[in-house]
Design a protein around this motif. Structure first.
Motif, PDB file in Angstrom:
ATOM      1  N   GLU A  58       6.004  91.831  37.408  1.00  0.00           N
ATOM      2  CA  GLU A  58       5.823  91.238  38.732  1.00  0.00           C
ATOM      3  C   GLU A  58       4.492  90.491  38.860  1.00  0.00           C
ATOM      4  N   HIS A  62       4.242  81.941  38.922  1.00  0.00           N
ATOM      5  CA  HIS A  62       5.195  81.037  38.267  1.00  0.00           C
ATOM      6  C   HIS A  62       4.693  79.598  38.207  1.00  0.00           C
ATOM      7  N   ASP A  66       1.958  77.485  43.674  1.00  0.00           N
ATOM      8  CA  ASP A  66       2.431  78.584  44.521  1.00  0.00           C
ATOM      9  C   ASP A  66       1.282  79.308  45.226  1.00  0.00           C
ATOM     10  N   THR A 177      11.021  82.520  45.146  1.00  0.00           N
ATOM     11  CA  THR A 177      10.578  82.693  43.759  1.00  0.00           C
ATOM     12  C   THR A 177      10.049  84.090  43.459  1.00  0.00           C
ATOM     13  N   TYR A 178       9.468  84.760  44.461  1.00  0.00           N
ATOM     14  CA  TYR A 178       8.771  86.026  44.223  1.00  0.00           C
ATOM     15  C   TYR A 178       9.422  87.181  44.983  1.00  0.00           C
ATOM     16  N   SER A 179       9.223  88.398  44.444  1.00  0.00           N
ATOM     17  CA  SER A 179       9.703  89.596  45.135  1.00  0.00           C
ATOM     18  C   SER A 179       8.756  89.927  46.278  1.00  0.00           C
ATOM     19  N   SER A 182       5.552  91.536  44.944  1.00  0.00           N
ATOM     20  CA  SER A 182       4.653  90.546  44.333  1.00  0.00           C
ATOM     21  C   SER A 182       3.919  89.751  45.405  1.00  0.00           C
ATOM     22  N   ILE A 183       4.650  89.359  46.438  1.00  0.00           N
ATOM     23  CA  ILE A 183       4.044  88.579  47.522  1.00  0.00           C
ATOM     24  C   ILE A 183       2.925  89.367  48.190  1.00  0.00           C
TER      25      ILE A 183
END
Length: 299
Positions: A58, A62, A66, A177-179, A182-183
């Protein structure tokens, strides 16, 4: 009750304990912004440590562009709403500040209409009206009780709600794009880095080795932030987001009880009715939100 529901309720309940740590840090002379910095530092460290141990995949940006999402969630949301919330707690009471924080879904509804062209349904309009009535009752604007809460406290409380709502707006873009975990981690890392130059190291650096300060600072970053968000996310992954967001309304209830019973703060019947109106508005918004835009965050 499903196990997932229990994790969601526990996570939201821990969010509601934030005020306990904040009030104790105020006793050591920290300002609201300095408490925000302590929360950002400790939460970023603990969340990053958790990902390194349990979900290393995680920890991946990317694309460099971002970062803009996390500047939005970290600076314009987390830093701004925490500062406003902690200041509102200092200027008024924990129940009042928490009630005003929960105007966030109303701000999300308005911003989603303006930015994403989401329709203003009948249920959403009812929720906005309920929020307005609730605010008036909580801060004492009516009936015939003008000035119960200072204008400055009201502005900071509503600022907290606006900042809280921005997390949903910015994270909605990042979720492509992110979980969610992760955010949140990148959000607190961004906030911690942005705030680090502004801590008064010369004046209060020595306090950071005080065992009581460390206890409250690490506690603030752990229980109502990193741990609460991790178990909330665990529960969220096993149930519907709309149901989870409804369960999180336990947070202002816990915060209110802490204010009343631990800090002996006043909370009148009219304020209770006002908070009930605001929470009812949250439920209306959640039920009417076709794309499930909600206020899930690490308060």
């Amino acid at each position: 009750m499903k196990k997932a529901y229990l994790f969601i309720i526990l996570g939201a309940s821990f969010w509601g304990t934030i005020s306990w740590y904040v009030r104790h840090l105020y006793e050591f002379g920290f300002t609201p912004m300095e408490v925000v910095i302590l929360r950002a530092w400790t939460a970023a460290f603990l969340l990053l440590a958790y990902l390194v141990i349990f979900a290393r995949q995680e920890i991946k940006l990317h694309a460099f562009k971002d970062i803009r999402y996390f500047i939005g969630t970290g600076i314009f949301s987390i830093i701004f709403f925490n500062f406003c919330l902690f200041t509102a707690m200092q200027l008024s009471t924990i129940p009042v500040a928490t009630a005003l924080l929960y105007t966030a879904p109303a701000f999300v509804t308005i911003l989603s209409f303006l930015l994403f062209k989401e329709p203003l349904t009948k249920s959403k309009l009812i929720s906005l009206l309920l929020t307005f009535v609730g605010i008036c009752l909580v801060v004492g604007i009516f009936p015939l009780n003008i000035g119960f809460v200072s204008a400055k406290a009201i502005l900071f409380g509503l600022g907290a709600g606006l900042g809280y709502s921005l997390y949903s707006i910015f994270s909605k873009l990042a979720l492509e794009t992110y979980s969610t975990l992760s955010i949140t981690t990148f959000t607190f890392i961004t906030a911690a880095i942005a705030l680090s130059p502004f801590f008064p190291y010369a004046e209060k650096g020595a306090l950071l080795i005080n065992p009581f300060v460390l206890f409250y600072a690490l506690g603030l970053g752990f229980l109502p932030t990193a741990f609460a968000y991790i178990i909330y996310t665990y529960g969220l992954n096993q149930t519907e987001a709309s149901k989870a967001s409804i369960l999180t309304t336990i947070e202002p209830v816990v915060a209110t009880l802490i204010g009343i019973f631990l800090f002996q703060e006043n909370f009148t019947i009219l304020q209770f009715i006002g908070m009930s109106c605001i929470l009812a508005a949250v439920l209306f918004i959640q039920r009417s939100s076709s794309n499930k835009v909600h206020i899930q965050q690490s308060a």
